[in-house]
Design a protein around this motif. Structure first.
Motif, mmCIF file in Angstrom:
data_model
loop_
_atom_site.group_PDB
_atom_site.id
_atom_site.type_symbol
_atom_site.label_atom_id
_atom_site.label_comp_id
_atom_site.label_asym_id
_atom_site.label_seq_id
_atom_site.Cartn_x
_atom_site.Cartn_y
_atom_site.Cartn_z
ATOM 1 N N LEU A 288 0.826 -1.204 0.000
ATOM 2 C CA LEU A 288 0.000 0.000 0.000
ATOM 3 C C LEU A 288 0.862 1.256 0.000
ATOM 4 C CD1 LEU A 288 -2.709 1.516 0.319
ATOM 5 C CD2 LEU A 288 -2.473 1.202 2.803
ATOM 6 N N TRP A 289 1.863 1.285 0.904
ATOM 7 C CA TRP A 289 2.735 2.447 0.969
ATOM 8 C C TRP A 289 3.574 2.616 -0.302
ATOM 9 C CZ3 TRP A 289 2.346 6.482 3.922
ATOM 10 C CH2 TRP A 289 1.756 6.372 5.172
ATOM 11 N N ALA A 290 3.941 1.495 -0.906
ATOM 12 C CA ALA A 290 4.836 1.543 -2.063
ATOM 13 C C ALA A 290 4.219 2.290 -3.242
ATOM 14 C CB ALA A 290 5.230 0.132 -2.484
ATOM 15 N N ILE A 291 2.908 2.202 -3.424
ATOM 16 C CA ILE A 291 2.331 2.829 -4.618
ATOM 17 C C ILE A 291 2.275 4.346 -4.528
ATOM 18 C CG2 ILE A 291 0.937 0.788 -5.098
ATOM 19 C CD1 ILE A 291 -1.518 2.437 -4.191
ATOM 20 N N SER A 292 2.475 4.878 -3.316
ATOM 21 C CA SER A 292 2.456 6.341 -3.185
ATOM 22 C C SER A 292 3.841 6.951 -3.256
ATOM 23 C CB SER A 292 1.796 6.748 -1.858
ATOM 24 O OG SER A 292 2.596 6.340 -0.752
ATOM 25 N N GLN A 293 4.881 6.101 -3.371
ATOM 26 C CA GLN A 293 6.260 6.620 -3.369
ATOM 27 C C GLN A 293 6.596 7.234 -4.726
ATOM 28 O OE1 GLN A 293 7.917 6.630 -0.390
ATOM 29 N NE2 GLN A 293 5.943 5.799 0.262
#
Length: 293
Positions: A288-293
């Motif tokens: 989940l966090w990775a797609i906002s990086q």
């Protein structure tokens, strides 16, 4: 007892929780029984589920020296079984399953009580190399733990804060009271990165058709199941469209494209509120966090 029941009902299943080194040595059961003798003694049993091994019932802190001795003994335990990183050697056993819930919390919380002290950090590769390897093996080579059991630093900090409040109310002296520092400012500081996340998830999801086939798909399922609450609470204009954008990215991917500002707000809203592992396991939460990086 639960592990014993599982083993008795499924004796041929892997992993074998109770392997024997020889006909006379049952290392797994022996190492389970070593826990209270190795780890700090006289800590408050009422706090074991939230903040284990840090506080005593008399309103005092477990001495720093006790933590150092315990971690050194744990380091020596792991050195006894040199064929692998686990408590009984090359394979995970019931001993690892019994120890990890307490040591996971302990490894996060002890450095919060005593920050910036290497010998009071169970995950210090310099001070406790074998213990560090054990944590790494559990996180990167045990799919069920990494994908469904492991909690995050934020959860254990909240648990510690609750216990610190109770401890400070009964503290024997002012010196025994605990003041925790502020949270790190880095976004997602509470997550534990895992370069083997996709591999672990595929192994964990196999034979579990109710799970998403990838960590990203699992997050998409979570967002769809909780879409009404997310759209109601997130405070993002056009939340429905933004949420659809996030789900599409998770399902189909597009590494070259950047999420819209509103979609990023949705990711941040969910990421800051999701409970690991209650809502999502660590591996999907990382996706989940990775797609906002």
């Amino acid at each position: 007892k639960l592990l014993e029941q599982i083993h008795s009902h499924y004796p041929a299943a892997t992993p074998n929780f109770y392997p024997k080194l020889s006909a006379a040595v049952d290392a797994s059961r022996c190492n389970i029984l070593r826990f209270p003798g190795v780890m700090p003694r006289l800590s408050d049993p009422n706090f074991m589920s939230h903040a284990p091994l840090l506080f005593r019932p008399d309103g005092t802190l477990v001495p720093k020296s006790s933590h150092c001795v315990s971690l050194e003994e744990l380091e020596e335990m792991l050195e006894e079984y040199y064929l692998g990183p686990y408590l009984c050697g090359k394979d995970v056993t019931a001993a690892d399953v019994a120890w990890i819930p307490y040591l996971e919390r302990y490894a996060v919380q002890l450095p919060m009580v005593y920050p910036n002290v290497d010998v009071l950090n169970p995950r210090s590769s310099d001070a406790y190399g074998e213990v560090w390897k054990w944590f790494l093996a559990m996180e990167r080579d045990v799919p069920a733990y990494a994908c469904a059991v492991m909690g995050d630093g934020r959860l254990w900090k909240r648990c510690l804060e609750e216990v610190v409040e109770l401890h400070n109310e009964r503290a024997a002296t002012e010196e025994e009271k605990v003041t925790l520092g502020p949270e790190p400012k880095r976004k997602g500081w509470w997550m534990k990165n895992n370069p083997k996340g996709l591999e672990l998830w595929k192994e964990y999801a196999e034979g579990r058709p109710w799970l998403g086939g990838t960590p990203e798909w699992e997050v998409a399922l979570f967002l769809i199941r909780n879409r009404e609450e997310i759209m109601k609470e997130c405070g993002v204009d056009g939340a429905d469209e933004a949420l659809r954008e996030v789900v599409q990215r998770l399902l189909y991917g597009d590494a070259g494209a950047t999420l819209s500002e509103k979609a990023c707000q949705i990711v941040q809203f969910v990421g800051e509120r999701v409970s690991v592992p209650k809502d999502l396991g660590m591996v999907p939460a990382l996706a989940l966090w990775a797609i906002s990086q």
